[in-house]
Design a protein around this motif. Structure first.
Motif: not given
Ligand SMILES: Cc1ncc(C[n+]2csc(CCOP(=O)(O)OP(=O)(O)O)c2C)c(N)n1
Ligand code: SF4
Length: 350
Positions: A122-132
């Motif tokens: 969760x924290x890493x997908x936020x950090x990457x600002x994945x478009x989702x």
């Protein structure tokens, strides 16, 4: 109880701009418990996709494991879907999104799936600002495995057996704001009027859109003393603003009192109108949003609505400068730049 869904549709049912009635966006018959909050969220997703004129085959639904993660089976039957491993939905979403940026990625998770086993992802997908869109159906317990307290259960909240939770809750929305999520909203499964425009706004956002939706588990966590029961949530919600979402190209028909409404224009030209109810809160200011959530918690309130948005967010593809085209449309010629380019590149590294 019937397990057969009628195929009869009234010929006068309203159609969206693509010519579809809302049932085109439905999924299989739900096997969740009658009254489960997750089913109300599924109905709101169907409504939001219908209103947004989304082509179902342009959506990829992704989830982990749990009653919540079963939900994608109950909306958008005509979309792509991947039910992954407990807590691992973000890495599957990242891989799929990097391979094909042309789809709308809709991730569904539970509070167990996200706040415990899936916290690292969760924290890493936020950090990457994945478009989702990342939607947590938050019931404060592990519904699928019979109601154990999850990490979002509030300290002092009682479960069905009367046991009081000793540990402070992880507040997923505060964490998302802190980590730099570019869209953070909170809602309640029982408030479709608020949830549908928030879902539409989340799907129109360019970057990571987090939705934390309180979704009571009627079977294991709806008792007196639980802070995630229907009664408790209804008595303790406090909205930041009323939300109105106007999709791109649609005429704005409502009239707004000057000064009362904040207008936010999304990347695709859609507009969010926020009729502010909370004085000391600005949805474009991260610190103000974080303070508003913390202050509400101090008053034992659950703050709902759009908490924070960065209208100028730069999503992962633009950050790492990937191809505009899905990988499966690239030919060998596109992927192999030739020996001259390779020699120049190698020289640049010497
Ligand atoms: C690796 C792994 N660990 C544990 C489990 C058992 N398990 C299945 S669902 C679940 C928790 C579900 O809770 P939540 O994500 O909150 O969803 P809910 O069912 O409440 O909607 C657990 C611990 C599992 N399936 N896989
Ligand atoms: S066990 Fe709880 S979370 Fe699971 S379907 Fe039933 S009410 Fe919903």
């Amino acid at each position: 109880m019937t397990y057969i869904r009628s195929t009869f549709r009234h010929p006068a049912l309203p159609k969206n701009e693509l010519g579809f009635t809302a049932d085109h966006y439905q999924g299989n018959l739900s096997t969740l418990c009658a009254g489960c909050g997750h089913d109300s969220i599924n109905a709101a997703i169907v409504e939001a996709c219908w209103q947004l004129n989304i082509e179902p085959h342009k959506v990829a639904k992704l989830s982990g494991i749990g009653c919540s993660s079963k939900s994608p089976a109950y909306f958008l039957s005509n979309s792509h879907g991947f039910n992954s491993v407990h807590g691992r939905m973000p890495s599957v979403a990242t891989g799929a999104n990097l391979a094909n940026r042309d789809l709308i990625y809709f991730g569904v998770s539970g509070d167990g799936d996200t706040a415990s086993i899936g916290m690292g992802q969760f924290v890493h997908v936020i950090r990457r600002n994945l478009n989702m869109v990342y939607l947590v159906m938050n019931n404060g317990c592990y519904g699928l495995t019979k109601g154990q307290d999850s990490a979002t259960a509030d300290a002092g909240s009682k479960n069905k057996s009367g046991h009081e939770n000793l540990f402070a809750a992880i507040d997923l929305s505060s964490l998302a704001i802190e980590l730099g999520a570019t869209f953070v909203a909170q809602s309640f499964s029982g408030d479709k009027e608020q949830l549908v425009p928030l879902l539409m706004a989340a799907m129109s956002h360019n970057g990571f859109a987090f939705l934390n939706v309180i979704s009571p588990c009627v079977t294991f966590n709806n008792n007196v003393g639980s802070t995630k029961s229907y009664d408790y949530v209804r008595e303790h919600v406090a909205a930041t603003a009323t939300v109105d979402f106007v999709p791109m190209m649609r005429e704005i028909t409502a009239t707004y009192e000057a000064g009362s409404v904040k207008e936010l224009t999304m990347h695709d030209g859609s507009v969010i109108h926020l009729n502010k109810l909370q004085k000391d809160w600005d949805p474009s200011d991260r610190l103000s949003a974080a303070d508003a959530v913390r202050d509400a918690k101090g008053r034992n309130e659950i703050l709902t609505g759009l908490l924070y948005v960065n209208e100028n967010s730069t999503e992962l593809h633009d950050l790492i400068n990937t191809s505009d085209r899905p990988l499966n449309s690239l030919s060998k010629g596109d992927l192999c730049p030739g020996s001259t380019v390779l020699d120049a590149f190698n020289r640049s590294l010497r």
